[in-house]
Design an enzyme around this catalytic site. Structure first.
Site, PDB file in Angstrom:
ATOM      1  NE  ARG A  33      -3.607   0.118   2.399  1.00 46.05           N
ATOM      2  CZ  ARG A  33      -4.114  -0.103   3.240  1.00 46.05           C
ATOM      3  NH1 ARG A  33      -4.179   0.443   4.769  1.00 46.05           N
ATOM      4  NH2 ARG A  33      -4.914  -1.636   3.457  1.00 46.05           N
ATOM      5  CG  HIS A  79      -6.178  -1.727  -5.634  1.00 45.07           C
ATOM      6  ND1 HIS A  79      -4.607  -1.659  -5.189  1.00 45.07           N
ATOM      7  CD2 HIS A  79      -6.998  -0.723  -4.685  1.00 45.07           C
ATOM      8  CE1 HIS A  79      -4.554  -1.275  -3.725  1.00 45.07           C
ATOM      9  NE2 HIS A  79      -5.558  -0.116  -4.020  1.00 45.07           N
ATOM     10  CE1 TYR A 123     -21.554  14.674 -15.032  1.00 52.30           C
ATOM     11  CE2 TYR A 123     -20.842  14.873 -12.417  1.00 52.30           C
ATOM     12  CZ  TYR A 123     -21.869  14.625 -13.408  1.00 52.30           C
ATOM     13  OH  TYR A 123     -23.110  14.517 -12.894  1.00 52.30           O
TER      14      TYR A 123
END
Length: 734
Positions: A33, A79, A123
């Site tokens: 991580r 993931h 978007y």
């Protein structure tokens, strides 16, 4: 669960169970991580994002795809974490003010340097940049190992081939369990040059490499103001910090007026918050040299700073801003990364470059071996095809007449299974004479390429020569032109600018600090005030007051042996109740304030406890910026600090509650930075009733109402430190 283990309960100490699980969590956080891999400079989430975009064929020349689609593939296949975290990682890779060399090309609103958030992922659209493509170069050619994904349905690369020096070029930051990393971005052209030098000179020192890598190269520019020795020490050890300043210039106006234009701000500083900070400090009258700030930025940063008057030097104004605002900051280096064996460690710049080059060497060997396997397979097929043209009629006969064609072909022409299969799959149109010539030409070319690959794999120096050629190509692509131009200036330590006198002239105003018995503090303008008219909360009254200047630093010494500092300008002003002192300093609830004075760092002070121990301390050791204070006088159980006296004389006078009086020279008290001190007077079960420092030539005065005693009258009480003293005189007992 088997019958043998069903219902089995295994007793384990809680500490052991917790430590095992916490260790597993810590390792997962460190390796999967928070820390980047030294070979490709990526954390798992970034690596999976780039790989997923490749799987979606989002190369630099393709069209864009919705970020929601990319994030969905990443969390669905590789993931298993929240979509918000993955999208934030994607957005950062596309922000040219956040990463020096973006790996993602975004289309839509991806945030701004002002701190604006990106639009929702439904978007925005994105695709890979050429740099991301370079990181993936050769991934289909067995350049790196793959592993199963979390659900076992897909495969993902453990590391990318990394033809681009991403770790140093883009930097990294992250917090794991028990460790963290913070690596600044650098100039890719300089990294390529340093890497080529390291290939040619494997024993090169960090100092030699820094002839190529000047220092950090932040996407937002700015100026590094540190000495070369500091930079060298930081890059050798992998730890340290460098000062980063905004870049500015003076713009002349009419009639001798001028204003400062800030064109670049420090890395990771949000412009909107910077402006808010400066405006807030102006409202608090802490930036008294600055009259106004305006944001005239477009695509480029342009902050306009107007001085209070044109007589102020621009350097002085900027120095005051550097000291008080985020226009100057420090970037802390902590080059903590995972090496090729996934072991975390702090590396210097040479070790990082060496690890990257070793990875490139391994990638070259593996790609070459993979290519060699492809060539051998193709050459084997071509040999079989050439056998067809030499015996074309016999091959046709076998195909037409034999029931088991393949075994007969193998036996007749001594072919391999692969060659026989290729002949049988060949189209009739390939039997043209032209095709035979093309196959012979291809066979010759591939044979030549195979010989070159064999020579490369058998000669390490040829491998490094090939890697050097790849580095030159990378330097040409990413290290030159507008993208490769250095943005951050590396300067030496700046010349000292004394702003104290200028600030004192502008800021200095008389104040009277009032501290009530219940710990409420405030400041009133002016000196020689009539404090009898001051009103306090019910049941409260005046405890002490102090006349000072607005730019003074005040020191409070508490009965817990700690010193605290407050700027007089930070105190609440006006005729209200003020503010509780314990909101400004973390004074313990059971501690009392013994002294409040203007701190003189050149003076000396006597610190003493109620057990009669003490020492002398220099004023600069009373200075602290910590709200929790600074422990100076070490106290035993049931012991408290009792005095903090300025050393303004040559003798100390102490009287105990049991009626003993002692005078001894100040020079017998040692000077310490902190500690328990030495015995000043043997008190037994008594406590100090009175303690002062006086000058022998001026005499001793106990209070304003008492008569001053000449030193000759006190000779009977003069002794040495740690003495008991003699019976107190009548004039002292009252």
């Amino acid at each position: 669960m088997t019958i043998e283990t069903e219902g089995l309960i295994k007793e384990t100490p809680l500490a052991t169970a917790l430590s095992e699980r916490y260790l597993a969590y810590a390792l997962s956080t460190i390796m999967s991580r928070s820390l980047p891999d030294v070979r490709d400079g990526l954390k798992p989430v970034h690596r999976r994002l780039v790989f997923a975009m490749r799987q979606l064929k989002l190369d630099p020349k393709s069209g864009f795809k919705k970020c929601a689609r990319i994030v969905g593939d990443v969390i669905g296949k590789y993931h298993p974490h929240g979509d918000a975290a993955v999208y934030e990682a994607l957005v950062r890779l596309a922000q040219d003010f956040a990463v020096r060399y973006p790996l993602v090309e975004g289309q839509g609103n991806f945030g701004s340097i002002d701190g604006d958030n990106a639009a929702a992922m439904r978007y925005t659209e994105s695709r890979m940049t050429m740099i991301a493509q370079a990181l993936l170069e050769g991934i289909d050619e067995d350049a790196v190992d793959f592993r199963d994904t979390y659900d076992g349905e897909e495969e993902e690369p453990i590391v990318l081939p990394g033809a681009f020096p991403n770790l140093l070029a883009n930097g990294a930051s992250g917090i794991a369990v028990g460790m963290a990393t913070n690596i600044p971005p650098h100039n890719a052209g300089e990294i390529y040059a340093a890497a080529m030098h390291l290939i040619k000179h494997p024993n090169a020192t960090t100092k030699e490499l820094l002839q190529f890598i000047q220092g950090p190269d932040f996407p937002t520019g700015g100026e590094i103001v540190e000495s070369h020795d500091t930079i060298l020490q930081t890059y050798e050890s992998g730890r340290g910090s460098l000062r980063l300043r905004a870049r500015w210039e003076v713009e002349q106006g009419r009639f001798g007026t001028w204003q400062i234009i800030v064109t670049e701000i420090p890395y990771q500083v949000q412009k909107s918050k910077l402006i808010e900070q400066i405006a807030s400090l102006m409202d608090q009258k802490k930036l008294t040299l600055l009259a106004d700030i305006r944001d005239e930025s477009t695509d480029e940063v342009r902050l306009v700073l107007e001085p209070k008057n044109r007589t102020i030097e621009p350097e002085v104004l900027m120095e005051s801003l550097f000291r008080a605002t985020a226009l100057e900051g420090r970037f802390a280096y902590n080059m903590n990364v995972l090496d090729a064996k996934a072991v975390p460690g702090v590396m210097g710049v040479k070790a990082i470059l060496r690890s990257w080059l070793d990875h490139r060497y391994e990638v070259l060997v593996r790609r070459s071996q993979h290519r060699l396997g492809v060539l051998d397979r193709r050459l084997e097929i071509l040999q079989g095809l050439l056998a067809v043209y030499l015996n074309l009629d016999e091959v046709i006969r076998i195909i037409r007449e034999e029931d088991e064609v393949k075994p007969v072909l193998i036996k007749t022409f001594e072919l391999t299974d692969l060659q026989a299969e290729s002949i049988l799959n060949m189209r009739l149109r390939s039997l043209r004479r032209l095709e035979e010539e093309a196959i012979r030409h291809e066979f010759d070319e591939l044979s030549s390429e195979r010989n070159d690959l064999m020579a490369l794999l058998n000669n390490e120096s040829l491998c490094w020569k090939k890697i050097t050629q790849q580095l030159k190509e990378g330097h040409k692509l990413f290290g030159s032109g507008p993208l490769g131009k250095r943005r951050t200036i590396i300067s030496g330590e700046p010349a000292p600018v004394d702003v104290v006198e200028v600030l004192e002239e502008v800021e200095r105003e008389p104040l009277t600090v009032i501290l009530s018995n219940k710990g409420w503090i405030k400041a009133l303008k002016g000196h020689n005030l009539d404090l009898t008219t001051q009103k306090f909360k019910e049941g409260d009254h005046l405890h002490m007051f102090l006349e000072c200047q607005s730019n003074d630093r005040l020191c409070i010494f508490g009965s817990d042996g700690k010193s605290f500092n407050i700027k007089a300008s930070d105190l609440p002003k006006g005729r209200g109740d003020g503010q509780p002192i314990r909101l400004l300093i973390d004074l313990a609830n059971d501690a009392m304030m013994l002294a409040l004075f203007v701190l003189d760092e050149t003076a000396k002070y006597l610190l003493a406890s109620d057990s009669g121990r003490g020492f002398i301390i220099e004023g600069n050791n009373l200075s602290t910026d910590r709200k929790v204070g600074k422990q100076l006088l070490n106290l035993k159980d049931n012991e408290k600090a009792a005095y903090c006296l300025p050393v303004q004389g040559d003798y100390v006078a102490i009287a105990s509650t049991l009626g003993k009086f002692l005078i001894f020279p100040v020079e017998q008290i040692p000077e310490l930075k902190k500690g328990a001190g030495v015995i000043l007077q043997k008190l037994g079960k008594a406590k100090p009733k009175f303690m002062t420092i006086f000058a022998s030539e001026e005499g001793l005065m106990i209070s304003d109402k008492s008569r001053k005693r000449r030193f000759e009258e006190l000779q009977d009480f003069v002794g040495n430190r740690a003495g008991v003293g003699k019976k107190s005189p009548n004039w002292l007992r009252g």
